[in-house]
Design an enzyme around this catalytic site. Structure first.
Site, PDB file in Angstrom:
ATOM      1  N   GLU A  64      39.465  54.165  38.367  1.00 48.00           N
ATOM      2  CA  GLU A  64      39.954  52.808  38.633  1.00 48.00           C
ATOM      3  C   GLU A  64      40.358  52.625  40.097  1.00 48.00           C
ATOM      4  O   GLU A  64      40.108  51.588  40.694  1.00 48.00           O
ATOM      5  CB  GLU A  64      41.137  52.469  37.720  1.00 48.00           C
ATOM      6  CG  GLU A  64      40.750  52.277  36.255  1.00 48.00           C
ATOM      7  CD  GLU A  64      39.785  51.103  36.047  1.00 48.00           C
ATOM      8  OE1 GLU A  64      39.694  50.228  36.922  1.00 48.00           O
ATOM      9  OE2 GLU A  64      39.100  51.087  35.009  1.00 48.00           O
ATOM     10  N   TYR A 148      46.973  45.646  36.827  1.00 47.77           N
ATOM     11  CA  TYR A 148      45.606  45.839  36.342  1.00 47.77           C
ATOM     12  C   TYR A 148      45.317  47.311  36.032  1.00 47.77           C
ATOM     13  O   TYR A 148      44.852  47.653  34.945  1.00 47.77           O
ATOM     14  CB  TYR A 148      44.568  45.312  37.362  1.00 47.77           C
ATOM     15  CG  TYR A 148      43.227  45.904  37.074  1.00 47.77           C
ATOM     16  CD1 TYR A 148      42.477  45.433  35.999  1.00 47.77           C
ATOM     17  CD2 TYR A 148      42.762  47.018  37.780  1.00 47.77           C
ATOM     18  CE1 TYR A 148      41.286  46.042  35.653  1.00 47.77           C
ATOM     19  CE2 TYR A 148      41.573  47.630  37.436  1.00 47.77           C
ATOM     20  CZ  TYR A 148      40.834  47.138  36.374  1.00 47.77           C
ATOM     21  OH  TYR A 148      39.681  47.761  36.017  1.00 47.77           O
ATOM     22  N   ASP A 166      40.807  41.552  36.247  1.00 48.52           N
ATOM     23  CA  ASP A 166      40.369  41.902  37.603  1.00 48.52           C
ATOM     24  C   ASP A 166      39.429  40.794  38.078  1.00 48.52           C
ATOM     25  O   ASP A 166      39.308  39.767  37.412  1.00 48.52           O
ATOM     26  CB  ASP A 166      39.688  43.285  37.628  1.00 48.52           C
ATOM     27  CG  ASP A 166      38.296  43.254  37.016  1.00 48.52           C
ATOM     28  OD1 ASP A 166      37.982  42.289  36.278  1.00 48.52           O
ATOM     29  OD2 ASP A 166      37.508  44.175  37.281  1.00 48.52           O
ATOM     30  N   CYS A 220      27.514  37.855  34.003  1.00 47.41           N
ATOM     31  CA  CYS A 220      28.217  36.669  34.520  1.00 47.41           C
ATOM     32  C   CYS A 220      28.568  36.915  35.984  1.00 47.41           C
ATOM     33  O   CYS A 220      29.721  36.921  36.384  1.00 47.41           O
ATOM     34  CB  CYS A 220      29.465  36.410  33.684  1.00 47.41           C
ATOM     35  SG  CYS A 220      30.176  34.780  33.967  1.00 47.41           S
ATOM     36  N   CYS A 227      22.951  33.332  32.116  1.00 47.53           N
ATOM     37  CA  CYS A 227      23.546  32.724  30.917  1.00 47.53           C
ATOM     38  C   CYS A 227      22.656  32.870  29.685  1.00 47.53           C
ATOM     39  O   CYS A 227      23.158  33.017  28.574  1.00 47.53           O
ATOM     40  CB  CYS A 227      23.852  31.253  31.164  1.00 47.53           C
ATOM     41  SG  CYS A 227      25.048  31.019  32.487  1.00 47.53           S
ATOM     42  N   CYS A 230      23.474  35.969  27.858  1.00 39.39           N
ATOM     43  CA  CYS A 230      24.905  36.258  27.727  1.00 39.39           C
ATOM     44  C   CYS A 230      25.331  36.323  26.261  1.00 39.39           C
ATOM     45  O   CYS A 230      25.061  35.412  25.489  1.00 39.39           O
ATOM     46  CB  CYS A 230      25.685  35.181  28.462  1.00 39.39           C
ATOM     47  SG  CYS A 230      27.458  35.368  28.262  1.00 39.39           S
ATOM     48  N   CYS A 236      31.125  29.519  25.652  1.00 41.31           N
ATOM     49  CA  CYS A 236      31.331  29.230  27.070  1.00 41.31           C
ATOM     50  C   CYS A 236      31.341  27.729  27.344  1.00 41.31           C
ATOM     51  O   CYS A 236      30.326  27.050  27.202  1.00 41.31           O
ATOM     52  CB  CYS A 236      30.235  29.907  27.894  1.00 41.31           C
ATOM     53  SG  CYS A 236      30.433  29.624  29.664  1.00 41.31           S
TER      54      CYS A 236
HETATM   55 FE1  SF4 Z   1      29.110  33.488  32.259  1.00 38.48          FE
HETATM   56 FE2  SF4 Z   1      29.280  31.505  30.485  1.00 38.48          FE
HETATM   57 FE3  SF4 Z   1      26.958  32.058  31.642  1.00 38.48          FE
HETATM   58 FE4  SF4 Z   1      28.017  33.752  29.871  1.00 38.48          FE
HETATM   59  S1  SF4 Z   1      27.307  31.695  29.476  1.00 38.48           S
HETATM   60  S2  SF4 Z   1      27.055  34.287  31.832  1.00 38.48           S
HETATM   61  S3  SF4 Z   1      30.195  33.534  30.305  1.00 38.48           S
HETATM   62  S4  SF4 Z   1      28.797  31.333  32.653  1.00 38.48           S
END
Ligand code: SF4
Length: 419
Positions: A64, A148, A166, A220, A227, A230, A236
């Protein structure tokens, strides 16, 4: 119950996670993705296989600290060498600062290594070699361990249910919940810590935290987030807003619908549809780095073994690049130019070495620019060949002659290697 006067109002619903079913689904989706896609990293292997809790915590702690300001790809090699040399706290506590600086050389932000070693000594001398067992105690008792790092060590090594925030987590959470207020402001940071603690998985907190950070590091990402791939895209709100053009579930009002919402983008800089999800997070304008010029003189001589040798001196034990070695250097006034710079440097070297150094003997080699976090530093490099021994006043600063090979093995900064 009615809120008592002075209790801050809860944040508007578009900016929080409050539905238990949604929280459960997000945890499952994120962890399933992590199990499938996580990067194989040496500290993860240690955290998963090391049976001793103190060793596990130490292994996570080192990773870390190294990762704080440095990319994963760079850290891996340093981490492996470090753990090979000092596999335990005990071993690290016995190392010298010189050895620590040598291994750290090139990783940047050198005070991190020094603090790690000081903290190891403290655990050995004051805590009987036992790492504190909670995030709260880690933060309270270990120098250089902030909120953190404490949360990361406790959740990953001990399974404590505690969230972490973070830079990667800030980005992901701000996007998930359309938080467009300055993400470095205390109000937003507090809100994100609360959110991280609500979200963290109760049975796999360490994996969940790493998954959220991994998502920020690989999917992200700041500029062009993926996205489509994701695992939490259905949770989101930034993505929903991008696809449907309006924030839901308050379709007829700008942003979350609460006038003066402390978490929405400021009224002066509303949502910009050309940016899509990268509307979030927002940061206050960065301070411009300070511009500085430093003269550095590479003094060389023919050593007794015939090889060329260079003089390096040690920096003071506090401040920028504390305790590292460098070519004799002198910060320059901004308004000094050309010949004047050379004269000032010659004066300095003359006073310092007792040698009759004259400005004309200094050969201009070139300029090197190095960006520290907050300083835009230009080194004006000169060289000087000496044909005899120089005795330096040891009271001024420690110094030694090194060959090129020894130079590279010494605790010198990346900036000096460039010089
Ligand atoms: Fe980031 Fe939302 Fe895109 Fe997922 S959907 S990569 S959380 S912006």
């Amino acid at each position: 119950a009615a809120l008592s006067a002075g209790t801050p109002a809860p944040p508007p619903t578009p900016h929080v996670f409050s539905d238990p079913a949604e929280i459960g689904a997000l945890r499952r989706n994120l962890l399933a993705w992590y199990d499938r896609c996580k990067r194989d990293l040496p500290w993860r292997t240690l955290a998963a296989t090391e049976p001793d809790a103190d060793r596990r915590a130490y292994a996570v702690w080192v990773s870390e600290i190294m990762l704080q300001q440095t990319q994963v790809a760079t850290v891996i090699d340093y981490y492996n060498r470090w753990m090979q040399k000092w596999p335990t706290l005990q071993a690290l506590a016995q190392a010298s600062l010189e050895e620590v600086n040598e291994l750290w050389a090139g990783l940047g932000y050198y005070s991190r290594g020094k603090r790690l070693q000081e903290a190891a000594k403290k655990v050995m001398s004051e805590l009987a070699g036992r790492m504190p067992r909670t995030a709260e105690d880690l933060q309270k008792l270990l120098p250089g361990v902030g909120r953190y790092t404490a949360g990361a060590i406790a959740s990953i090594s001990y399974g404590q249910v505690t969230g972490v925030v973070d830079g990667n987590v800030i980005r992901v959470l701000c996007r998930l919940r359309c938080i467009g207020a300055d993400s470095s402001s205390p109000a937003v940071i507090d809100q994100l810590w609360d959110m991280a603690s609500v979200l963290v998985d109760r049975s796999r907190p360490g994996d969940f935290n790493q998954a959220l950070m991994e998502l920020g590091a690989t999917v992200c990402v700041p500029k062009a987030p993926l996205c489509g791939e994701c695992p939490v895209k259905q949770h989101c709100r930034a993505r929903r807003r991008k696809l449907f053009g309006k924030p839901t579930p308050v379709p007829d009002v700008e942003d979350c619908g609460v006038g003066g919402c402390p978490l929405c983008p400021p009224a002066m800089e509303p949502w910009d549809s050309s940016l899509g999800v990268t509307n979030f997070p927002r940061k206050a304008a960065k301070k411009q780095p300070r511009v500085a010029r430093t003269a550095a003189c590479v003094m060389e001589r023919r050593g007794c073994r015939g090889a060329l040798e260079y003089l390096i001196v040690q920096r003071p034990s506090s401040g920028l690049l504390a305790g590292l070695w460098e070519f004799p250097s002198l910060p320059l006034d901004q308004d000094l130019q050309g010949e004047k710079e050379r004269e000032v440097l010659a004066d300095h070297l003359r006073a310092w070495t007792g040698w009759p150094v004259v400005a004309g003997g200094l050969r201009f080699v070139g300029e090197v620019v190095h960006i520290f976090s907050h300083i835009h530093q230009t080194y004006v490099v000169y060289s000087l060949t000496l044909d005899g021994d120089v005795t330096l006043d040891p009271a001024l600063s420690p110094s030694r002659w090194v060959t090129e090979e020894e130079f590279h093995a010494s605790a010198v900064s990346t900036a000096m290697k460039k010089v």
